[in-house]
Design a protein around this motif. Structure first.
Motif, short mmCIF file in Angstrom:
data_model
loop_
_atom_site.label_atom_id
_atom_site.label_comp_id
_atom_site.label_asym_id
_atom_site.label_seq_id
_atom_site.Cartn_x
_atom_site.Cartn_y
_atom_site.Cartn_z
N GLY A 83 67.85 -0.44 -51.49
CA GLY A 83 68.47 -1.72 -51.08
C GLY A 83 67.64 -2.25 -49.73
O GLY A 83 67.81 -3.60 -49.43
N GLN A 84 67.13 -1.47 -48.95
CA GLN A 84 66.25 -1.89 -47.76
C GLN A 84 65.01 -2.72 -48.14
O GLN A 84 64.25 -1.96 -48.58
CB GLN A 84 65.88 -0.48 -46.95
CG GLN A 84 65.05 -0.76 -45.85
CD GLN A 84 65.84 -1.89 -44.68
OE1 GLN A 84 67.01 -1.75 -44.62
NE2 GLN A 84 65.13 -2.80 -44.30
N PHE A 85 65.33 -4.06 -47.61
CA PHE A 85 64.24 -4.98 -48.03
C PHE A 85 62.95 -4.63 -47.15
O PHE A 85 63.32 -4.69 -45.83
CB PHE A 85 64.61 -6.18 -47.73
CG PHE A 85 63.75 -7.25 -48.19
CD1 PHE A 85 63.20 -7.58 -49.64
CD2 PHE A 85 62.88 -7.84 -47.09
CE1 PHE A 85 62.29 -8.40 -49.85
CE2 PHE A 85 61.91 -8.85 -47.66
CZ PHE A 85 61.67 -9.22 -49.00
N GLY A 86 61.87 -4.14 -47.41
CA GLY A 86 60.72 -3.86 -46.68
C GLY A 86 60.79 -2.50 -46.41
O GLY A 86 61.51 -1.78 -46.68
N SER A 87 60.21 -2.41 -45.02
CA SER A 87 60.24 -0.87 -44.51
C SER A 87 61.48 -0.47 -43.92
O SER A 87 62.14 -1.41 -43.25
CB SER A 87 59.22 -1.00 -43.40
OG SER A 87 57.66 -1.32 -44.08
N GLY A 88 61.96 0.72 -43.81
CA GLY A 88 62.85 1.07 -42.89
C GLY A 88 63.50 2.51 -43.38
O GLY A 88 62.52 3.43 -44.17
N TRP A 89 64.70 2.95 -43.32
CA TRP A 89 65.29 4.07 -43.51
C TRP A 89 66.55 4.11 -43.98
O TRP A 89 67.61 3.15 -43.79
CB TRP A 89 65.31 4.71 -42.04
CG TRP A 89 64.12 4.64 -41.17
CD1 TRP A 89 63.52 3.71 -40.42
CD2 TRP A 89 63.18 5.84 -40.96
NE1 TRP A 89 62.18 4.24 -40.11
CE2 TRP A 89 62.31 5.50 -40.18
CE3 TRP A 89 63.21 7.21 -41.58
CZ2 TRP A 89 61.07 6.49 -40.29
CZ3 TRP A 89 62.22 8.10 -41.39
CH2 TRP A 89 61.19 7.62 -40.75
N ALA A 90 67.05 5.14 -44.85
CA ALA A 90 68.26 5.34 -45.35
C ALA A 90 68.94 6.55 -44.87
O ALA A 90 68.38 7.60 -44.41
CB ALA A 90 68.32 5.37 -46.83
N TRP A 91 70.34 6.47 -44.15
CA TRP A 91 70.69 7.46 -43.22
C TRP A 91 72.22 7.90 -43.87
O TRP A 91 73.06 7.06 -44.30
CB TRP A 91 70.89 6.97 -41.83
CG TRP A 91 69.74 6.57 -41.15
CD1 TRP A 91 69.53 4.98 -41.46
CD2 TRP A 91 68.86 6.98 -40.19
NE1 TRP A 91 68.38 4.85 -40.69
CE2 TRP A 91 68.05 6.16 -39.88
CE3 TRP A 91 69.12 8.39 -39.59
CZ2 TRP A 91 66.86 6.19 -38.88
CZ3 TRP A 91 67.89 8.41 -38.74
CH2 TRP A 91 67.04 7.53 -38.48
N LEU A 92 72.39 9.28 -43.74
CA LEU A 92 73.84 9.48 -43.84
C LEU A 92 74.12 9.88 -42.07
O LEU A 92 73.35 10.55 -41.62
CB LEU A 92 73.74 11.07 -44.51
CG LEU A 92 75.36 11.46 -44.76
CD1 LEU A 92 76.30 10.77 -45.37
CD2 LEU A 92 75.21 12.89 -45.14
N VAL A 93 75.37 9.12 -41.89
CA VAL A 93 75.63 9.14 -40.41
C VAL A 93 77.14 9.55 -40.34
O VAL A 93 78.05 9.50 -41.30
CB VAL A 93 75.67 7.80 -39.73
CG1 VAL A 93 73.97 7.43 -39.88
CG2 VAL A 93 76.32 6.90 -40.43
N LEU A 94 77.33 9.82 -39.08
CA LEU A 94 78.81 9.93 -38.67
C LEU A 94 79.30 8.73 -37.88
O LEU A 94 78.48 8.69 -36.87
CB LEU A 94 78.93 11.41 -37.74
CG LEU A 94 80.62 11.80 -37.67
CD1 LEU A 94 81.20 12.11 -38.89
CD2 LEU A 94 80.50 13.06 -36.68
N ASP A 95 80.06 8.01 -38.22
CA ASP A 95 80.63 6.93 -37.52
C ASP A 95 81.86 7.34 -36.99
O ASP A 95 82.90 6.90 -37.68
CB ASP A 95 80.32 5.79 -38.52
CG ASP A 95 80.64 4.52 -37.59
OD1 ASP A 95 80.70 4.47 -36.15
OD2 ASP A 95 81.04 3.46 -38.16
N GLY A 96 82.07 7.36 -35.71
CA GLY A 96 83.41 7.88 -35.31
C GLY A 96 83.65 9.34 -35.81
O GLY A 96 82.94 10.42 -35.97
#
Ligand code: FE
Length: 241
Positions: free
Chosen positions: A166-179
């Motif tokens: 779903g990232q349109f164009g260039s970028g990154w997908a991440w698994l993150v800890l948010d809080g």
């Protein structure tokens, strides 16, 4: 093909909160140090290209030696070289990579420096997010948190693949800890979750240079193969702390 960008007028990062960034970074730096990356995490300028944690051919056939050779030896190296040129003789010359990122994130007049610094950081993190014979089941402590957040490991992988696709164009997908919550997020171009106060656990590069030689336009095939065969859940667990 995407090429590293040294343009000072390039896209600007968003959602920047310096206090959140520093809070998130403190944990990641500690984890990278534990993972043997202390030299990278704490290095002062001039910045160096850290060695790949495996051979060029170690991720084949999911990622060919040809792709890895160009990606690491040309793209990642160019970001580091550009970064060193941009900080030379400036107030950023003696700052660590992470401090440079924190100092210039959200500043349109420093977009070129941000892009090259962040891409230097992102790629070092990406190499560690993959490993030969990766994929499979996450370690129990991580699996438990993934199941609590997403319902199942498969659902988490599906969300990561969805973010990557779903990232349109260039970028990154991440698994993150948010809080205290695990989340999947995507970022465009050089942007990274640290600038939004989130702690990265693992990432997948979805710039075309990461897969085009092997998969052409089939980004989904690359992402699914990475998730099934290369993703380094142990690295994610280390980052979870
Ligand atoms: Fe890349």
């Amino acid at each position: 093909m995407n090429t590293p960008d040294i343009n000072e007028n390039a896209s600007t990062p968003s959602n920047f909160n310096r206090r959140d960034f520093l809070a998130a970074f403190t944990g990641v730096a500690a984890t990278l140090a534990l993972g043997g990356f202390s030299r990278v995490a704490q290095a002062a300028a001039p910045h160096t290209l850290p060695p790949l944690p495996y051979a060029d051919s170690a991720l084949s056939p999911v990622i060919s030696a040809n792709t890895l050779g160009f990606h690491y030896g040309k793209h990642h190296k160019t970001y580091v070289d550009n970064l060193n040129k941009l900080v030379a003789g400036t107030e950023y010359a003696d700052l660590s990579l992470e401090k440079v990122i924190a100092a210039v994130a959200g500043r349109p007049d420093k977009a070129g420096l941000f892009n090259n610094a962040a891409q230097t950081w992102n790629h070092t993190f990406y190499w560690r997010s993959l490993r030969p014979n990766g994929g499979g089941e996450p370690p129990a402590a991580l699996k438990q948190k993934i199941e609590a957040a997403f319902g199942s490991v498969e659902a988490c992988k599906k969300e990561l693949a969805g973010a990557a696709m779903g990232q349109f164009g260039s970028g990154w997908a991440w698994l993150v800890l948010d809080g205290d919550k695990l989340k999947v997020v995507k970022t465009g171009n050089a942007e990274l979750p640290l600038t939004a106060g989130m702690k990265p656990l693992l990432t997948i590069d979805v710039w075309e240079h990461a897969y085009y030689l092997d998969y052409q336009n089939r980004r989904g095939d690359y992402v699914n193969a990475v998730l099934d065969k290369l993703i380094n859940w142990e690295f994610a667990l280390q980052n979870l702390g």
